[in-house]
Write a protein that holds these residues in place. Structure first.
Motif, PDB file in Angstrom:
ATOM      1  N   TYR A 228      15.671  -5.399  34.311  1.00  0.00           N
ATOM      2  CA  TYR A 228      15.715  -4.671  35.571  1.00  0.00           C
ATOM      3  C   TYR A 228      16.653  -3.476  35.460  1.00  0.00           C
ATOM      4  CZ  TYR A 228      20.212  -7.057  36.137  1.00  0.00           C
ATOM      5  OH  TYR A 228      21.494  -7.507  35.944  1.00  0.00           O
ATOM      6  N   PRO A 230      19.681  -1.644  37.275  1.00  0.00           N
ATOM      7  CA  PRO A 230      20.711  -2.027  38.248  1.00  0.00           C
ATOM      8  C   PRO A 230      20.482  -1.383  39.610  1.00  0.00           C
ATOM      9  CG  PRO A 230      21.716  -1.575  36.136  1.00  0.00           C
ATOM     10  CD  PRO A 230      20.274  -1.177  36.009  1.00  0.00           C
ATOM     11  N   GLU A 231      20.696  -2.158  40.668  1.00  0.00           N
ATOM     12  CA  GLU A 231      20.396  -1.723  42.024  1.00  0.00           C
ATOM     13  C   GLU A 231      21.165  -0.469  42.412  1.00  0.00           C
ATOM     14  OE1 GLU A 231      18.570  -1.143  45.346  1.00  0.00           O
ATOM     15  OE2 GLU A 231      17.970  -2.728  43.965  1.00  0.00           O
ATOM     16  N   GLU A 232      22.415  -0.344  41.952  1.00  0.00           N
ATOM     17  CA  GLU A 232      23.195   0.843  42.329  1.00  0.00           C
ATOM     18  C   GLU A 232      22.600   2.118  41.746  1.00  0.00           C
ATOM     19  OE1 GLU A 232      25.402  -1.151  38.820  1.00  0.00           O
ATOM     20  OE2 GLU A 232      24.291  -1.739  40.630  1.00  0.00           O
ATOM     21  N   LEU A 234      19.290   2.424  41.017  1.00  0.00           N
ATOM     22  CA  LEU A 234      18.048   2.620  41.761  1.00  0.00           C
ATOM     23  C   LEU A 234      18.308   3.245  43.128  1.00  0.00           C
ATOM     24  CD1 LEU A 234      15.808  -0.531  41.172  1.00  0.00           C
ATOM     25  CD2 LEU A 234      15.324   1.835  40.528  1.00  0.00           C
ATOM     26  N   ALA A 235      19.370   2.809  43.786  1.00  0.00           N
ATOM     27  CA  ALA A 235      19.690   3.324  45.118  1.00  0.00           C
ATOM     28  C   ALA A 235      19.972   4.821  45.068  1.00  0.00           C
ATOM     29  CB  ALA A 235      20.880   2.573  45.701  1.00  0.00           C
ATOM     30  N   LYS A 238      16.641   6.635  44.472  1.00  0.00           N
ATOM     31  CA  LYS A 238      15.835   6.635  45.689  1.00  0.00           C
ATOM     32  C   LYS A 238      16.330   7.703  46.669  1.00  0.00           C
ATOM     33  CE  LYS A 238      14.524   1.736  45.632  1.00  0.00           C
ATOM     34  NZ  LYS A 238      14.707   0.416  46.286  1.00  0.00           N
TER      35      LYS A 238
END
Length: 255
Positions: A228, A230-232, A234-235, A238
């Motif tokens: 994956y 990392p969400e940070e 991706l944020a 986005k």
């Protein structure tokens, strides 16, 4: 056309899918020349003036992926071979990708007689361009396939002009190497084989960031969903893309 070939770099199979759709529209079986795989990095292919070649790549930050450039430039040769070039982009912009691909093809002996810039779902943030190519896109692609086929049949080899600028925009380095969730990994090695740049260690299965091109192929092929971004990261992406991808972008065709 004597033979039809499909030459492509397509880590998430999106570009390959668009080319397959065009091949079906041209109503002639095509032989694939897949330059995605690391195992095919030295694959050599020469084409004749009687062949027709579809050449497809995704747009990476407005440029042709460097991995494809290296493999194509060194190993794929035309001999005044008619070519239809196709780039895909995730509902943002393709900037200089199409003109760079045209220049690359012509430098290697191909005569570019048609070109397309096709909107697809964004490979990293799939909410942008979700569901594309949709039915409207497919209708446009079908019409383009017919036009390209008719142009080839008429032996019209007139050169085309495409969008983009020279010099090309500066290539931007990526910093989105997927992370491994070790508790889910079963050590199958699918990602090692699939990685286009050989960036994944066959023992630890960790990704070498310096080799990673953020194509996300390892995420797509993993049977355990253990990779994956990392969400940070991706944020932030986005937030950057949201205003750029808000409106529906159009496909563009040149013939």
């Amino acid at each position: 056309m004597e033979k039809l070939y499909s030459v492509f770099f397509s880590p998430t199979d999106t570009t390959r899918g668009v080319l397959d759709f065009l091949v079906a529209g041209m109503q002639k079986a095509a032989e694939d020349v897949d330059l995605t795989s690391y195992q095919n990095k030295d694959l050599q292919k020469d084409f004749t003036a009687e062949d027709t070649v579809l050449i497809g790549v995704p747009s990476y930050a407005g440029r042709v992926p460097e991995t494809f450039v290296q493999r194509f430039k060194e190993n794929i040769k035309g001999n005044n071979t008619p070519a239809v070039i196709v780039i895909t982009f995730g509902n943002r912009a393709y900037e200089d990708t199409l003109i760079e691909l045209k220049d690359l093809a012509q430098a290697n002996g191909f005569n570019v007689i048609a070109a397309a810039a096709v909107v697809t779902q964004h490979s990293i943030v799939p909410q942008f361009g979700a569901g594309r190519p949709d039915e409207q896109d497919k209708a446009e692609l079908a019409e383009f396939a017919v036009q390209a086929k008719n142009k080839l049949a008429s032996q019209n080899t007139a050169a085309i002009t495409v969008s983009g600028n020279r010099p090309y925009k500066q290539a931007m380095a990526s910093a989105m190497a997927p992370v491994l969730a070790e508790d889910k990994c079963i050590g199958c090695g699918t990602c090692v084989i699939a990685c286009p740049t050989g960036a994944i260690d066959k023992s630890s299965f960790e990704c070498e960031k310096a080799k990673c091109i953020s194509c996300l192929r390892c995420i797509k092929v993993c049977p355990m969903n253990c990779r994956y971004v990392p969400e940070e990261i991706l944020a932030k992406l986005k937030a950057h893309l949201a205003p750029l991808c808000a409106s529906r972008k159009d496909n563009e065709f040149f013939i």
